[in-house]
Design a protein around this motif. Structure first.
Motif, PDB file in Angstrom:
ATOM      1  N   ASN A 171      -3.062  13.163 -11.656  1.00 34.70           N
ATOM      2  CA  ASN A 171      -4.476  13.250 -12.033  1.00 34.70           C
ATOM      3  C   ASN A 171      -5.301  12.066 -11.508  1.00 34.70           C
ATOM      4  N   GLY A 172      -4.797  11.422 -10.451  1.00 35.92           N
ATOM      5  CA  GLY A 172      -5.519  10.286  -9.906  1.00 35.92           C
ATOM      6  C   GLY A 172      -6.701  10.670  -9.042  1.00 35.92           C
ATOM      7  N   LEU A 173      -6.595  11.795  -8.360  1.00 37.78           N
ATOM      8  CA  LEU A 173      -7.645  12.277  -7.470  1.00 37.78           C
ATOM      9  C   LEU A 173      -7.929  13.735  -7.787  1.00 37.78           C
ATOM     10  N   LYS A 174      -9.106  14.130  -7.444  1.00 37.47           N
ATOM     11  CA  LYS A 174      -9.453  15.539  -7.594  1.00 37.47           C
ATOM     12  C   LYS A 174      -8.587  16.369  -6.667  1.00 37.47           C
ATOM     13  N   VAL A 175      -8.037  17.457  -7.178  1.00 38.19           N
ATOM     14  CA  VAL A 175      -7.145  18.300  -6.406  1.00 38.19           C
ATOM     15  C   VAL A 175      -7.964  19.334  -5.658  1.00 38.19           C
ATOM     16  N   HIS A 176      -7.774  19.396  -4.340  1.00 36.05           N
ATOM     17  CA  HIS A 176      -8.450  20.384  -3.521  1.00 36.05           C
ATOM     18  C   HIS A 176      -7.491  21.521  -3.188  1.00 36.05           C
ATOM     19  N   ALA A 177      -8.001  22.702  -3.088  1.00 40.43           N
ATOM     20  CA  ALA A 177      -7.167  23.860  -2.765  1.00 40.43           C
ATOM     21  C   ALA A 177      -6.552  23.694  -1.387  1.00 40.43           C
ATOM     22  N   HIS A 178      -5.282  24.044  -1.255  1.00 45.54           N
ATOM     23  CA  HIS A 178      -4.550  24.030   0.008  1.00 45.54           C
ATOM     24  C   HIS A 178      -4.574  22.655   0.648  1.00 45.54           C
ATOM     25  N   ASP A 179      -4.352  21.617  -0.151  1.00 52.02           N
ATOM     26  CA  ASP A 179      -4.290  20.263   0.388  1.00 52.02           C
ATOM     27  C   ASP A 179      -2.926  20.080   1.042  1.00 52.02           C
ATOM     28  N   LEU A 180      -2.910  19.972   2.365  1.00 51.42           N
ATOM     29  CA  LEU A 180      -1.652  19.914   3.108  1.00 51.42           C
ATOM     30  C   LEU A 180      -1.286  18.508   3.548  1.00 51.42           C
ATOM     31  N   ASP A 181      -1.952  17.494   3.017  1.00 51.24           N
ATOM     32  CA  ASP A 181      -1.661  16.125   3.404  1.00 51.24           C
ATOM     33  C   ASP A 181      -0.395  15.670   2.692  1.00 51.24           C
ATOM     34  N   HIS A 182       0.732  15.697   3.397  1.00 51.78           N
ATOM     35  CA  HIS A 182       1.991  15.257   2.804  1.00 51.78           C
ATOM     36  C   HIS A 182       2.549  14.057   3.557  1.00 51.78           C
ATOM     37  N   THR A 183       1.682  13.317   4.287  1.00 48.02           N
ATOM     38  CA  THR A 183       2.097  12.113   4.992  1.00 48.02           C
ATOM     39  C   THR A 183       1.590  10.845   4.311  1.00 48.02           C
ATOM     40  N   HIS A 184       0.427  10.906   3.685  1.00 45.48           N
ATOM     41  CA  HIS A 184      -0.138   9.731   3.023  1.00 45.48           C
ATOM     42  C   HIS A 184       0.241   9.746   1.548  1.00 45.48           C
ATOM     43  N   LEU A 185       1.513   9.465   1.286  1.00 42.66           N
ATOM     44  CA  LEU A 185       2.028   9.451  -0.077  1.00 42.66           C
ATOM     45  C   LEU A 185       2.455   8.033  -0.446  1.00 42.66           C
ATOM     46  N   PRO A 186       2.387   7.665  -1.719  1.00 41.99           N
ATOM     47  CA  PRO A 186       2.847   6.333  -2.135  1.00 41.99           C
ATOM     48  C   PRO A 186       4.333   6.152  -1.851  1.00 41.99           C
ATOM     49  N   ASP A 187       4.743   4.886  -1.661  1.00 39.32           N
ATOM     50  CA  ASP A 187       6.139   4.550  -1.407  1.00 39.32           C
ATOM     51  C   ASP A 187       6.599   3.564  -2.472  1.00 39.32           C
ATOM     52  N   PRO A 188       7.168   4.049  -3.577  1.00 38.37           N
ATOM     53  CA  PRO A 188       7.545   3.136  -4.675  1.00 38.37           C
ATOM     54  C   PRO A 188       8.623   2.149  -4.277  1.00 38.37           C
ATOM     55  N   VAL A 189       9.530   2.509  -3.371  1.00 34.06           N
ATOM     56  CA  VAL A 189      10.581   1.586  -2.938  1.00 34.06           C
ATOM     57  C   VAL A 189       9.968   0.413  -2.184  1.00 34.06           C
ATOM     58  N   SER A 190       9.055   0.709  -1.256  1.00 34.30           N
ATOM     59  CA  SER A 190       8.384  -0.354  -0.516  1.00 34.30           C
ATOM     60  C   SER A 190       7.570  -1.243  -1.444  1.00 34.30           C
ATOM     61  N   ASP A 191       6.885  -0.635  -2.422  1.00 31.39           N
ATOM     62  CA  ASP A 191       6.094  -1.429  -3.363  1.00 31.39           C
ATOM     63  C   ASP A 191       6.981  -2.381  -4.159  1.00 31.39           C
ATOM     64  N   LYS A 192       8.152  -1.903  -4.597  1.00 29.72           N
ATOM     65  CA  LYS A 192       9.054  -2.756  -5.365  1.00 29.72           C
ATOM     66  C   LYS A 192       9.608  -3.891  -4.501  1.00 29.72           C
ATOM     67  N   LEU A 193       9.933  -3.608  -3.236  1.00 25.66           N
ATOM     68  CA  LEU A 193      10.420  -4.658  -2.341  1.00 25.66           C
ATOM     69  C   LEU A 193       9.356  -5.725  -2.121  1.00 25.66           C
ATOM     70  N   LYS A 194       8.104  -5.295  -1.977  1.00 26.99           N
ATOM     71  CA  LYS A 194       7.027  -6.270  -1.815  1.00 26.99           C
ATOM     72  C   LYS A 194       6.896  -7.144  -3.068  1.00 26.99           C
TER      73      LYS A 194
END
Length: 234
Positions: A171-194
């Motif tokens: 629920n962080g962003l408004k959901v748009h129909a047929h949103d096909l962006d599956h490349t710009h996703l958070p990386d929790p492993v990278s965040d924890k390493l940082k």
């Protein structure tokens, strides 16, 4: 059934910018072939012609490399992009406007009878190589990142990544129909390493700051004991 076939064909043009003509899509899109083949096999399955349904399903698997059990329940405007290696189990239920990429498994986790495969809500995107296992529910408008392994229920409007799958956005962003962006996703492993790297840098600075020279009349051991006490407090 033929009305549903036409809707599946039109959905390809809505979802895939590479689609140029109906003839090209009909002749070359294995994902569409697999969906059409499933709808025929599912029709036989509902008529209790289980053997014919399975044979028809296996023929489609041989032709497309996509295995959809005829007992699965799939809604409208289901879209398979590329598709090779997709497996959808018998008791799987898929809502409307769902998009699935190559290598996805919607499978079970045991030998029990009854419901043992996932239920996928409406407008869900499951990216390449993801595994959704067991009788769990993926809520509406959710995204499953590439290579994720999902073993627990996912609320609506969520983004899941990692092994095992973790909810990293809801629920962080408004959901748009047929949103096909599956490349710009958070990386929790990278965040924890940082975060760990920053803690190490802070600790190094603290250790350097505690290298106190002995005062007059104070031994080195006493000075280092004071430094260790300061580190322990940190």
């Amino acid at each position: 059934m033929f009305k549903r076939f036409r809707e599946d064909l039109a959905n390809v043009f809505d979802q895939d910018p590479a689609a140029r003509s109906k003839l090209e899509v009909i002749l070359t899109y294995s994902g569409l072939h697999a969906i059409w083949n499933y709808r025929v096999a599912h029709w036989f399955w509902k008529k209790h012609c289980f053997f014919i349904g399975r044979v028809w399903s296996q023929f489609g698997r041989f032709m497309t490399g996509i295995e959809i059990h005829p007992g699965a329940v799939i809604g409208r405007r289901f879209f398979i992009d590329h598709g090779t290696g997709i497996v959808i189990g018998e008791t799987c239920e898929i809502g409307n406007d769902v998009t699935v990429f190559q290598g996805v498994t919607l499978g079970g986790t045991g030998k029990e009878k009854g419901k043992r495969h996932p239920t996928i809500g409406n407008d869900v995107l499951i990216s390449c190589g993801a595994r959704v296992l067991g009788a769990i529910t993926i809520g509406d408008h959710s995204k499953i990142g590439a290579g994720s392994v999902v073993l627990h229920n996912v609320p609506s409007n969520s983004t899941v990544v990692g092994i095992p799958g973790r909810i990293v956005r809801q629920n962080g962003l408004k959901v748009h129909a047929h949103d096909l962006d599956h490349t710009h996703l958070p990386d929790p492993v990278s965040d924890k390493l940082k975060e760990l790297t920053q803690q190490i840098c802070d600790l190094r600075e603290l250790v350097m700051a505690t290298r106190i020279e002995p005062k007059e009349g104070q031994s080195k051991n006493d000075a280092w004991e004071a430094g260790r006490y300061f580190i322990n407090k940190f």
